[in-house]
Design a protein around this motif. Structure first.
Motif, PDB file in Angstrom:
ATOM      1  N   ARG A  53       0.830  -1.210   0.000  1.00 11.13           N
ATOM      2  CA  ARG A  53       0.000   0.000   0.000  1.00 11.13           C
ATOM      3  C   ARG A  53       0.866   1.263   0.000  1.00 11.13           C
ATOM      4  O   ARG A  53       0.749   2.103   0.896  1.00 11.13           O
ATOM      5  N   PRO A  54       1.734   1.416  -0.984  1.00 13.28           N
ATOM      6  CA  PRO A  54       2.651   2.560  -0.957  1.00 13.28           C
ATOM      7  C   PRO A  54       2.004   3.856  -1.431  1.00 13.28           C
ATOM      8  O   PRO A  54       1.068   3.850  -2.223  1.00 13.28           O
ATOM      9  N   ASP A  55       2.544   4.953  -0.959  1.00 11.21           N
ATOM     10  CA  ASP A  55       2.192   6.268  -1.474  1.00 11.21           C
ATOM     11  C   ASP A  55       2.968   6.445  -2.782  1.00 11.21           C
ATOM     12  O   ASP A  55       4.210   6.429  -2.775  1.00 11.21           O
ATOM     13  N   PRO A  56       2.284   6.604  -3.931  1.00 11.10           N
ATOM     14  CA  PRO A  56       3.004   6.718  -5.210  1.00 11.10           C
ATOM     15  C   PRO A  56       3.930   7.925  -5.263  1.00 11.10           C
ATOM     16  O   PRO A  56       4.921   7.906  -6.005  1.00 11.10           O
ATOM     17  N   VAL A  57       3.655   8.964  -4.489  1.00 13.68           N
ATOM     18  CA  VAL A  57       4.546  10.121  -4.448  1.00 13.68           C
ATOM     19  C   VAL A  57       5.907   9.718  -3.887  1.00 13.68           C
ATOM     20  O   VAL A  57       6.960  10.179  -4.362  1.00 13.68           O
ATOM     21  N   ASP A  76      -3.410  -5.231  -8.431  1.00 12.05           N
ATOM     22  CA  ASP A  76      -4.431  -4.457  -9.138  1.00 12.05           C
ATOM     23  C   ASP A  76      -4.574  -3.051  -8.585  1.00 12.05           C
ATOM     24  O   ASP A  76      -4.919  -2.119  -9.311  1.00 12.05           O
ATOM     25  N   GLN A  77      -4.326  -2.849  -7.286  1.00 15.27           N
ATOM     26  CA  GLN A  77      -4.380  -1.509  -6.711  1.00 15.27           C
ATOM     27  C   GLN A  77      -3.060  -0.767  -6.900  1.00 15.27           C
ATOM     28  O   GLN A  77      -3.030   0.457  -7.029  1.00 15.27           O
ATOM     29  N   LEU A  78      -1.986  -1.518  -6.938  1.00 15.06           N
ATOM     30  CA  LEU A  78      -0.658  -0.918  -7.035  1.00 15.06           C
ATOM     31  C   LEU A  78      -0.389  -0.312  -8.408  1.00 15.06           C
ATOM     32  O   LEU A  78       0.098   0.817  -8.515  1.00 15.06           O
ATOM     33  N   LEU A  79      -0.707  -1.036  -9.465  1.00 14.47           N
ATOM     34  CA  LEU A  79      -0.373  -0.571 -10.811  1.00 14.47           C
ATOM     35  C   LEU A  79      -1.030   0.757 -11.172  1.00 14.47           C
ATOM     36  O   LEU A  79      -0.352   1.672 -11.656  1.00 14.47           O
ATOM     37  N   ALA A  86       6.065   3.634 -14.130  1.00 15.19           N
ATOM     38  CA  ALA A  86       6.683   3.007 -12.965  1.00 15.19           C
ATOM     39  C   ALA A  86       7.722   1.976 -13.415  1.00 15.19           C
ATOM     40  O   ALA A  86       7.610   1.389 -14.496  1.00 15.19           O
ATOM     41  N   PRO A  87       8.740   1.742 -12.608  1.00 12.57           N
ATOM     42  CA  PRO A  87       9.701   0.667 -12.926  1.00 12.57           C
ATOM     43  C   PRO A  87       9.022  -0.690 -12.818  1.00 12.57           C
ATOM     44  O   PRO A  87       7.875  -0.790 -12.354  1.00 12.57           O
ATOM     45  N   PRO A  88       9.689  -1.764 -13.256  1.00 14.42           N
ATOM     46  CA  PRO A  88       9.079  -3.099 -13.183  1.00 14.42           C
ATOM     47  C   PRO A  88       8.571  -3.431 -11.783  1.00 14.42           C
ATOM     48  O   PRO A  88       9.239  -3.148 -10.784  1.00 14.42           O
ATOM     49  N   VAL A  89       7.380  -4.024 -11.742  1.00 20.24           N
ATOM     50  CA  VAL A  89       6.751  -4.427 -10.483  1.00 20.24           C
ATOM     51  C   VAL A  89       6.761  -5.946 -10.395  1.00 20.24           C
ATOM     52  O   VAL A  89       6.281  -6.635 -11.303  1.00 20.24           O
ATOM     53  N   ASN A 307       8.440  -9.955 -13.860  1.00 20.40           N
ATOM     54  CA  ASN A 307       7.593  -8.876 -13.370  1.00 20.40           C
ATOM     55  C   ASN A 307       6.276  -8.805 -14.120  1.00 20.40           C
ATOM     56  O   ASN A 307       6.053  -9.522 -15.098  1.00 20.40           O
ATOM     57  N   VAL A 308       5.417  -7.938 -13.637  1.00 23.06           N
ATOM     58  CA  VAL A 308       4.044  -7.849 -14.121  1.00 23.06           C
ATOM     59  C   VAL A 308       4.015  -7.292 -15.549  1.00 23.06           C
ATOM     60  O   VAL A 308       4.697  -6.310 -15.864  1.00 23.06           O
ATOM     61  N   ASP A 309       3.211  -7.929 -16.389  1.00 22.81           N
ATOM     62  CA  ASP A 309       2.936  -7.412 -17.730  1.00 22.81           C
ATOM     63  C   ASP A 309       1.905  -6.302 -17.576  1.00 22.81           C
ATOM     64  O   ASP A 309       0.745  -6.567 -17.253  1.00 22.81           O
ATOM     65  N   LEU A 310       2.309  -5.070 -17.821  1.00 23.75           N
ATOM     66  CA  LEU A 310       1.413  -3.944 -17.573  1.00 23.75           C
ATOM     67  C   LEU A 310       0.197  -3.971 -18.488  1.00 23.75           C
ATOM     68  O   LEU A 310      -0.863  -3.437 -18.144  1.00 23.75           O
TER      69      LEU A 310
END
Length: 314
Positions: A53-57, A76-79, A86-89, A307-310
């Motif tokens: 649950r990061p702050d994107p800032v 799903d909430q992070l992307l 964003a860098p690779p997740v 990593n996740v396929d955006l």
């Protein structure tokens, strides 16, 4: 000289402290620092962040970030929060989480197979009535989603004697398990299953997938388990199908809004079991071990983990 690893989370401090303790124990040679304690100079050197649950800032304030490790399987909430630049997740792929999820799926499948929900309703009415017993081999379970969690659940259900089918958007092969894909495969799963288990990731394609049209396709008297993400299921449509007695019972661990609002009709419906998102919690110690392995591989050879396929969202 490697930079520190940033830990970014908006969870309560006691939960963050538990995560940090596990991460530091798994990686004694790494300097893992909560974002707010990083100096400006350290932020310029951070190349890895572990997030929950990061702050994107705060993520954007790390200019050399090479990749992000999520402490959860779902992203799903992070992307959307991080955006397309964003860098690779890297999402959490932890065998312990797969084991825990398969345990939960099996437990609640037994709950439905042994008519425990029906007996609870009978008890409320002071009704003593024995219902016919169904063997696991007489119960067809359809799994929606055949990733790591779905595969583990399918194997565990099959080992327990249930008739298992698995569905995914693209074709998967699993020894001893019948699998299908595409719209025709989804129709088959819904039409033939006594219990439908949803373990799909939340993507633009799966949001609202289980709507009134698809719930109507389910076998009359079938049950539903949703352990994936709330927005995949249209909750009002489910309530409609429960009132029509087309669906016999729903076990729900995830919801469109969490915590589930007290005014939701799901709380008080006698054919709904409400769980507080507990089917497969992250195990701090095993998750930290997975993350440590990823960091070591990156430090030794510069290889960023899968990593996740955006475009797909998982």
């Amino acid at each position: 000289m490697t930079g520190p690893i940033a830990f970014i989370s908006s969870m309560p401090s006691e939960v963050q402290d538990s995560y940090l303790a596990s991460l530091r124990a798994a990686m004694p040679g790494e300097n893992i620092v909560p974002f707010d304690l990083l100096t400006d100079a350290q932020r310029q050197r951070v190349d890895i962040a572990v997030v929950a649950r990061p702050d994107p800032v705060k993520v954007a304030a790390l200019p050399r970030l090479a990749w992000i490790q999520s402490m959860w399987a779902g992203v799903d909430q992070l992307l959307p929060a991080l955006g397309s630049k964003a860098p690779p997740v890297v999402r959490l792929i932890d065998p312990e989480m797969s084991r825990t999820m398969s345990e939960a799926v099996l437990a609640w499948t037994y709950f439905l197979q042994r008519d425990m929900s029906a007996y609870a309703r009978q008890q409320a009415r002071l009704l003593w009535r024995q219902l016919p017993y169904r063997k696991p081999s007489q119960v067809s379970v359809g799994l929606l989603g055949m990733g790591e969690l779905g595969t583990a659940a399918a194997i565990r259900l099959a080992d327990a004697g249930f008739k298992v089918r698995g569905w995914s958007r693209s074709t998967k092969r699993l020894p001893g398990i019948e699998t299908c894909s595409g719209e025709s495969g989804l129709d088959l799963i819904l039409r033939e299953s006594d219990i439908v288990v949803c373990l799909l990731p939340l993507t633009p394609q799966t949001q609202g997938l289980l709507n009134i049209e698809r719930l109507t396709q389910m076998k009359r008297g079938a049950a539903l388990i949703n352990f994936s993400r709330g927005p995949i299921l249209v909750e009002n449509d489910l309530l409609t199908m429960l009132e029509r007695e087309h669906i016999s019972h729903a076990v729900l661990d995830v919801f469109s809004v969490e915590p589930l609002p007290q005014e939701s009709g799901l709380w008080r419906h006698s054919s709904v079991t409400v769980l507080p998102h507990i089917s497969a919690p992250t195990d701090n110690e095993t998750a930290a071990t997975v993350f440590a392995d990823n960091v070591r591989a990156y430090r030794s050879g510069g290889r960023i983990p899968a990593n996740v396929d955006l475009t797909r969202g998982y």
